[in-house]
Enzyme design. Structure first.
Site, PDB file in Angstrom:
ATOM      1  N   LYS A 203       0.862  -1.180   0.000  1.00  0.00           N
ATOM      2  CA  LYS A 203       0.000   0.000   0.000  1.00  0.00           C
ATOM      3  C   LYS A 203       0.898   1.230   0.000  1.00  0.00           C
ATOM      4  CE  LYS A 203      -2.890   2.135   3.527  1.00  0.00           C
ATOM      5  NZ  LYS A 203      -4.004   1.913   4.430  1.00  0.00           N
TER       6      LYS A 203
HETATM    7  C1  R5P Z   1      -2.605   4.478   8.657  1.00  0.00           C
HETATM    8  O1  R5P Z   1      -1.588   4.262   9.173  1.00  0.00           O
HETATM    9  C2  R5P Z   1      -3.497   3.438   8.314  1.00  0.00           C
HETATM   10  O2  R5P Z   1      -2.785   2.315   7.875  1.00  0.00           O
HETATM   11  C3  R5P Z   1      -4.563   3.756   7.285  1.00  0.00           C
HETATM   12  O3  R5P Z   1      -5.157   2.546   6.960  1.00  0.00           O
HETATM   13  C4  R5P Z   1      -4.063   4.395   6.044  1.00  0.00           C
HETATM   14  O4  R5P Z   1      -3.436   5.607   6.318  1.00  0.00           O
HETATM   15  C5  R5P Z   1      -5.158   4.584   4.983  1.00  0.00           C
HETATM   16  O5  R5P Z   1      -6.113   5.416   5.388  1.00  0.00           O
HETATM   17  P1  R5P Z   1      -6.286   6.844   4.741  1.00  0.00           P
HETATM   18  O6  R5P Z   1      -6.939   6.594   3.394  1.00  0.00           O
HETATM   19  O7  R5P Z   1      -7.153   7.570   5.677  1.00  0.00           O
HETATM   20  O8  R5P Z   1      -4.926   7.452   4.565  1.00  0.00           O
END
Ligand code: R5P
Length: 292
Positions: A203
């Protein structure tokens, strides 16, 4: 046991039809074992090859984030529209109904809070618990360039070792420190390191300019992290650009659950990711669902 008497002679051998040997649809994943592939096929839709992961794990280091104060009220209505829920075991056990059929990606690294150095994480969930919870992947934060870079990489490789043993994929989540440049060069470095060291998918953030070099130089699927809240229109554009530049979907949190209408927004994101809807049409869809 079937009766041994009166057995009919078997005839349907179809000797003229060779048995199909299918390749696996997901980039870089063909040599994985059956269980690993099956779990990945519950995260990534085999028809589109993409996923809409709903990320709601923010509380593991920042407590009740805006939009996640009441997961039972704010998030459960979104779940039917997601392919996957990414969350902590605490929220999974306390709030998510076990009848949920969406796949689960479990946050397994942790141990820090916004009050301290965030990169100083450890593995915070035993793989036995991931198995017990029937999860489809384990998510580990990797802080390339961060103060505890090495420790976070080793956390990830430990999960890759254990996950490979038991057939559970590891998702590497690239975390970028506040002072670091968010550019293609950095994300190529971060994602490639995670892939080289065994992450099954990664990711990372979308960037304007060169995102396609990040996806093409990473041998396993990349899903786009949503990042901080931007307008619905811009978030749909970003998701569209990411999947059209090689991302295998999104792992989006705040841009869905902090939207003015989260249920409409997740459906618009889904249209972009799975149906390749263009961002303008998806934004129209968002508005029409919102006004219903
Ligand atoms: C953050 O550390 C988390 O892993 C979240 O899942 C990630 O940041 C994704 O969420 P957002 O789309 O709010 O950035």
């Amino acid at each position: 046991m079937p009766d041994a008497d009166g057995l009919k002679e078997a005839k349907k051998y179809f000797s003229d039809i060779p048995q199909k040997t299918e390749g696996f649809f997901l980039k870089g994943s063909n040599s994985l074992d059956w269980g690993m592939k099956n779990r990945l096929a519950r995260i990534f839709n085999p028809k589109s090859g993409r996923t809409v992961m709903l990320a709601i794990d923010h509380g593991y280091f920042q407590g009740p984030t805006t939009g996640l104060e009441r997961i039972d009220l704010n998030i459960l209505p979104l779940v039917p529209h997601a392919d996957t829920l990414m969350l902590t075991r605490g929220i999974l056990r306390s709030i998510v109904p076990p009848s949920t059929t969406q796949s689960i990606v479990l946050r397994v690294s942790g141990g820090t809070s916004i009050l301290k150095e965030l990169s100083n994480e450890e593995i915070a969930v035993d793989i036995e618990d991931s198995m017990r919870l029937n999860v489809c992947a384990m998510a580990v934060q990797v802080f390339i360039g961060g103060e505890y870079e090495k420790e976070s990489i080793i956390n990830m490789t430990r999960m890759v070792d254990q996950g490979t043993r038991y057939g559970i994929p590891t998702l590497a989540v690239t975390a970028v420190g506040k002072d670091m440049a968010r550019d293609a060069r950095y994300f190529r470095l971060a994602t490639r390191i995670c892939a080289e060291l065994g992450a099954n998918y990664i990711k990372t953030y979308y960037i304007e300019g060169g995102f396609e070099t990040v996806t093409s130089s990473c041998p396993v699927p990349i899903v786009m992290a949503g990042g901080k809240k931007i307008s619905e229109k811009d978030a749909l554009h970003m998701a569209y650009n990411a999947v059209n530049q090689g991302a295998a979907g999104v792992d989006m949190g705040r841009n869905i659950f902090q939207s003015e209408d989260p249920v409409a927004m997740i459906q618009a994101v889904k249209a972009v990711v799975h149906d390749n809807e263009n961002p303008e049409m998806a934004y129209d869809l968002y508005n029409s669902l919102k006004n219903q």
